[in-house]
Design a protein around this motif. Structure first.
Motif, PDB file in Angstrom:
ATOM      1  N   VAL A   1       0.865  -1.172   0.000  1.00 17.78           N
ATOM      2  CA  VAL A   1       0.000   0.000   0.000  1.00 17.78           C
ATOM      3  C   VAL A   1       0.904   1.225   0.000  1.00 17.78           C
ATOM      4  O   VAL A   1       1.860   1.300   0.770  1.00 17.78           O
ATOM      5  CB  VAL A   1      -0.921   0.034   1.245  1.00 17.78           C
ATOM      6  N   CYS A   2       0.605   2.196  -0.859  1.00 15.75           N
ATOM      7  CA  CYS A   2       1.385   3.429  -0.923  1.00 15.75           C
ATOM      8  C   CYS A   2       0.974   4.343   0.237  1.00 15.75           C
ATOM      9  O   CYS A   2      -0.199   4.697   0.348  1.00 15.75           O
ATOM     10  CB  CYS A   2       1.160   4.139  -2.246  1.00 15.75           C
TER      11      CYS A   2
ATOM     12  N   CYS B   1      -0.408   8.072  -1.395  1.00 17.61           N
ATOM     13  CA  CYS B   1      -1.698   8.251  -2.080  1.00 17.61           C
ATOM     14  C   CYS B   1      -2.722   7.175  -1.740  1.00 17.61           C
ATOM     15  O   CYS B   1      -3.877   7.277  -2.122  1.00 17.61           O
ATOM     16  CB  CYS B   1      -1.491   8.321  -3.592  1.00 17.61           C
TER      17      CYS B   1
ATOM     18  N   ASN C   1      -2.728   4.094  -2.852  1.00 19.67           N
ATOM     19  CA  ASN C   1      -2.856   3.106  -3.924  1.00 19.67           C
ATOM     20  C   ASN C   1      -2.606   1.716  -3.359  1.00 19.67           C
ATOM     21  O   ASN C   1      -1.650   1.492  -2.622  1.00 19.67           O
ATOM     22  CB  ASN C   1      -1.862   3.416  -5.042  1.00 19.67           C
ATOM     23  N   ASP C   2      -3.483   0.786  -3.693  1.00 21.74           N
ATOM     24  CA  ASP C   2      -3.300  -0.594  -3.250  1.00 21.74           C
ATOM     25  C   ASP C   2      -3.462  -1.567  -4.416  1.00 21.74           C
ATOM     26  O   ASP C   2      -3.731  -2.733  -4.227  1.00 21.74           O
ATOM     27  CB  ASP C   2      -4.264  -0.941  -2.119  1.00 21.74           C
ATOM     28  N   LYS C   3      -3.275  -1.059  -5.647  1.00 26.18           N
ATOM     29  CA  LYS C   3      -3.538  -1.898  -6.808  1.00 26.18           C
ATOM     30  C   LYS C   3      -2.337  -2.153  -7.709  1.00 26.18           C
ATOM     31  O   LYS C   3      -2.104  -3.284  -8.106  1.00 26.18           O
ATOM     32  CB  LYS C   3      -4.670  -1.295  -7.620  1.00 26.18           C
ATOM     33  N   GLU C   4      -1.560  -1.119  -8.069  1.00 27.99           N
ATOM     34  CA  GLU C   4      -0.507  -1.313  -9.070  1.00 27.99           C
ATOM     35  C   GLU C   4       0.827  -0.722  -8.616  1.00 27.99           C
ATOM     36  O   GLU C   4       0.883   0.426  -8.193  1.00 27.99           O
ATOM     37  CB  GLU C   4      -0.905  -0.679 -10.398  1.00 27.99           C
TER      38      GLU C   4
ATOM     39  N   ARG D   1      -0.075  -6.184 -10.288  1.00 22.89           N
ATOM     40  CA  ARG D   1      -1.410  -5.668  -9.948  1.00 22.89           C
ATOM     41  C   ARG D   1      -1.924  -6.554  -8.834  1.00 22.89           C
ATOM     42  O   ARG D   1      -1.725  -7.770  -8.848  1.00 22.89           O
ATOM     43  CB  ARG D   1      -2.353  -5.727 -11.146  1.00 22.89           C
TER      44      ARG D   1
ATOM     45  N   CYS E   1       5.135   3.337  -6.701  1.00 20.93           N
ATOM     46  CA  CYS E   1       3.690   3.440  -6.891  1.00 20.93           C
ATOM     47  C   CYS E   1       3.413   3.888  -8.322  1.00 20.93           C
ATOM     48  O   CYS E   1       3.998   4.860  -8.794  1.00 20.93           O
ATOM     49  CB  CYS E   1       3.116   4.446  -5.899  1.00 20.93           C
ATOM     50  N   LYS E   2       2.517   3.213  -9.021  1.00 18.69           N
ATOM     51  CA  LYS E   2       2.205   3.580 -10.398  1.00 18.69           C
ATOM     52  C   LYS E   2       1.244   4.766 -10.482  1.00 18.69           C
ATOM     53  O   LYS E   2       1.067   5.326 -11.546  1.00 18.69           O
ATOM     54  CB  LYS E   2       1.626   2.389 -11.147  1.00 18.69           C
ATOM     55  N   CYS E   3       0.644   5.163  -9.345  1.00 15.65           N
ATOM     56  CA  CYS E   3      -0.266   6.313  -9.353  1.00 15.65           C
ATOM     57  C   CYS E   3       0.474   7.628  -9.110  1.00 15.65           C
ATOM     58  O   CYS E   3       0.303   8.580  -9.859  1.00 15.65           O
ATOM     59  CB  CYS E   3      -1.350   6.133  -8.302  1.00 15.65           C
ATOM     60  N   CYS E   4       1.281   7.683  -8.048  1.00 13.55           N
ATOM     61  CA  CYS E   4       1.950   8.938  -7.693  1.00 13.55           C
ATOM     62  C   CYS E   4       3.457   8.899  -7.966  1.00 13.55           C
ATOM     63  O   CYS E   4       4.152   9.881  -7.737  1.00 13.55           O
ATOM     64  CB  CYS E   4       1.704   9.289  -6.226  1.00 13.55           C
TER      65      CYS E   4
END
Length: 92
Positions: A6-7, A10, A12-15, A27, A54-57
């Motif tokens: 988990v990031c 942000c 994010n818990d997926k990618e 993923r 983290c692929k989101c942030c």
């Protein structure tokens, strides 16, 4: 390995991208608490680095820190799931 991440920035818990002695993109499913897809393992050019991205942030997170956050996340969601089902069973 099936460590859940988990990031902390942000949530994010997926990618994520995993960079250790190898490089891999994953993923994961928060609903089941484990990986659902992962890329082939490629050799890392920076073999001394060990981090998760983290692929989101795009934040780099220390591997152990992301894994510890993921363990706490899974434990908390499992407790909530048990409480929710206990409450449903009492109303039935």
């Amino acid at each position: 390995m099936n460590t859940f991440f988990v990031c902390p920035r942000c949530g994010n818990d997926k990618e994520f991208k995993i960079c250790t002695t190898n490089f891999q993109a994953i993923r994961q499913s928060p609903e089941i608490g484990r990986r659902v897809d992962e890329s082939d393992v490629l050799p890392s050019l920076r073999q001394n680095d060990s981090y998760i991205e983290c692929k989101c942030c795009f934040q780099r997170i220390e591997y152990d820190s992301a894994a510890a956050t993921g363990r706490r996340y899974i434990q908390a969601t499992q407790r909530l799931f048990k409480v929710k089902h206990a409450a449903i069973d009492r109303t039935s």
